[in-house]
Design a protein around this motif. Structure first.
Motif, short mmCIF file in Angstrom:
data_model
loop_
_atom_site.label_atom_id
_atom_site.label_comp_id
_atom_site.label_asym_id
_atom_site.label_seq_id
_atom_site.Cartn_x
_atom_site.Cartn_y
_atom_site.Cartn_z
N ASP A 164 0.84 -1.21 0.00
CA ASP A 164 0.00 0.00 0.00
C ASP A 164 0.86 1.25 0.00
N MET A 165 2.03 1.14 -0.65
CA MET A 165 2.98 2.25 -0.64
C MET A 165 3.40 2.64 -2.05
N GLU A 166 3.80 3.89 -2.18
CA GLU A 166 4.48 4.31 -3.38
C GLU A 166 5.95 4.52 -3.03
N VAL A 167 6.81 4.35 -4.02
CA VAL A 167 8.25 4.42 -3.81
C VAL A 167 8.84 5.49 -4.72
N VAL A 168 9.59 6.41 -4.13
CA VAL A 168 10.29 7.42 -4.91
C VAL A 168 11.53 6.77 -5.52
N VAL A 169 11.56 6.64 -6.84
CA VAL A 169 12.68 5.98 -7.50
C VAL A 169 13.55 6.97 -8.27
N LEU A 232 16.08 3.54 -10.71
CA LEU A 232 15.50 2.96 -11.91
C LEU A 232 16.12 1.61 -12.25
N SER A 233 17.38 1.44 -11.93
CA SER A 233 18.03 0.15 -12.19
C SER A 233 17.57 -0.92 -11.22
N GLU A 234 16.85 -0.54 -10.16
CA GLU A 234 16.35 -1.50 -9.16
C GLU A 234 14.84 -1.69 -9.27
N VAL A 239 9.34 -3.61 -7.70
CA VAL A 239 8.02 -4.08 -8.10
C VAL A 239 7.73 -5.45 -7.48
N GLN A 240 8.74 -6.31 -7.42
CA GLN A 240 8.56 -7.63 -6.82
C GLN A 240 8.27 -7.54 -5.32
N MET A 241 8.71 -6.45 -4.68
CA MET A 241 8.38 -6.24 -3.27
C MET A 241 6.92 -5.86 -3.07
N GLY A 242 6.23 -5.57 -4.16
CA GLY A 242 4.81 -5.25 -4.06
C GLY A 242 4.48 -3.78 -4.13
N ALA A 243 5.44 -2.94 -4.52
CA ALA A 243 5.19 -1.49 -4.57
C ALA A 243 3.94 -1.19 -5.39
N GLU A 244 3.04 -0.39 -4.81
CA GLU A 244 1.78 -0.08 -5.48
C GLU A 244 1.96 0.98 -6.55
N THR A 245 2.86 1.94 -6.29
CA THR A 245 3.06 3.06 -7.21
C THR A 245 4.54 3.40 -7.29
N ILE A 246 4.99 3.72 -8.48
CA ILE A 246 6.36 4.21 -8.69
C ILE A 246 6.27 5.72 -8.88
N ARG A 247 7.07 6.46 -8.12
CA ARG A 247 6.98 7.92 -8.13
C ARG A 247 8.30 8.55 -8.60
N LYS A 282 22.12 5.94 -5.11
CA LYS A 282 21.02 5.05 -4.75
C LYS A 282 20.56 5.28 -3.31
N GLY A 283 21.07 6.36 -2.72
CA GLY A 283 20.64 6.71 -1.37
C GLY A 283 20.94 5.61 -0.38
N HIS A 284 19.94 5.23 0.44
CA HIS A 284 20.12 4.20 1.46
C HIS A 284 19.69 2.82 0.98
N TYR A 285 19.40 2.70 -0.30
CA TYR A 285 18.80 1.47 -0.80
C TYR A 285 19.64 0.23 -0.49
N LYS A 286 20.95 0.34 -0.62
CA LYS A 286 21.84 -0.80 -0.39
C LYS A 286 22.34 -0.87 1.06
N ARG A 287 22.56 0.28 1.68
CA ARG A 287 23.25 0.28 2.97
C ARG A 287 22.38 0.66 4.15
#
Length: 290
Positions: A164-169, A232-234, A239-247, A282-287
């Motif tokens: 039920d989340m959107e993700v800022v990519v 964008l490369s992730e 999407v496989q995590m279930g993200a409802e919206t890409i922002r 990639k911000g905190h995405y990996k670490r």
């Protein structure tokens, strides 16, 4: 407004978030007309700081602002304000009164049965939702969608669930919001009619430049990260995590730059194309946060 041209031309875009804190009523009307004519939803992004004088301005403009399909809130004060103006006073409830919290236990049922909650209310990523308890707290107060916290890494996103989340990519994200105007403090207020230079650059002692934007009606400055976020490369994993919206958050980009990012995002999402991996963070995405 030139950014709207490629955004509205992109068929895959479903909604446009309008950061119009300094807009006049007439400008809001024109933007709403353009977005709705293109068959897309329009959501109003609320200010980072919501003082009483700003609230009064929003109240005076509400006959226009209520035409938005939803709202992105950045403060608890905005949630209380919208509960009154969107949901109706009879269902507004107090977030906090000293040590007590008042909750209408039937609020979710009422929303469905009466249809009075007919607007999309999105909690921005700075309104932290780090666990299920926090999500449930806001759901009871009318929030219909959340934004994944940018401080969490991929593993933590997966554990939290993005259904039920959107993700800022993509986006140049705020590094700091100053409750005082930097330009006003060091020189003088440049607000003269509607003619004002909205953006300027700060340079630190190491020579790194930080783009800064003035918000004159709510009277604050936003200082942006010098590095642009791109996940964008992730996208496949997100999407496989279930993200409802890409922002995608656009700020200082030109029309051509917006079009390039949109084309790349659509290519990755729908055609399996590769994303550009250089020139971004990639911000905190990996670490995550250390």
């Amino acid at each position: 407004l030139e950014q709207l041209v490629p955004v509205l031309a992109c068929e895959e875009v479903r909604a446009v978030y309008v950061n119009g804190q300094d807009f006049s009523e007439e400008k809001h009307k024109k933007i709403l007309e353009r977005i709705h004519t293109a068959g897309k939803q329009a959501l109003l992004v609320m200010p980072h700081i919501f003082r009483s004088d700003v609230q009064k301005k929003y109240e005076s403009m509400w006959s226009v602002l209520e035409a938005y399909d939803g709202y992105v809130i950045r403060t608890a004060e905005e949630l209380v304000f919208l509960q009154e103006y969107v949901y109706g006073k009879q269902n507004a409830h107090i977030l906090s009164d000293k040590n007590t919290v008042q909750v209408d236990s039937n609020i979710s049922e009422n929303r469905v049965e009466t249809g009075i909650y007919n607007k999309k209310i999105v909690l921005n990523y700075n309104m932290y939702v780090m666990n299920e308890e926090a999500k449930e707290y806001y759901k009871e107060r009318g929030i219909t969608k959340f934004t994944a916290p940018v401080e969490l890494n991929a593993k933590e996103w997966s554990a939290l669930g993005l259904q039920d989340m959107e993700v800022v990519v993509y986006g140049i994200l705020p590094l700091m919001v100053s409750a005082q105007c930097i330009r006003k403090n060091i020189a003088q207020c440049k607000l003269v009619g509607n003619q004002i230079e909205k953006s300027f650059t700060l340079t630190d002692r190491m020579g790194k430049e930080y783009q800064t934007r003035q918000s004159c009606v709510p009277c604050y400055n936003t200082i942006y990260n010098p590095e642009c976020l791109s996940l964008l490369s992730e996208l496949k994993d997100i999407v496989q995590m279930g993200a409802e919206t890409i922002r995608l958050d656009f700020t200082f980009e030109t029309k051509d730059e917006v079009q390039t990012v949109l084309k790349e995002a659509v290519g990755v999402l729908y055609n399996g194309a590769d994303a550009t991996k250089t020139g971004y963070t990639k911000g905190h995405y990996k670490r995550g946060v250390q």
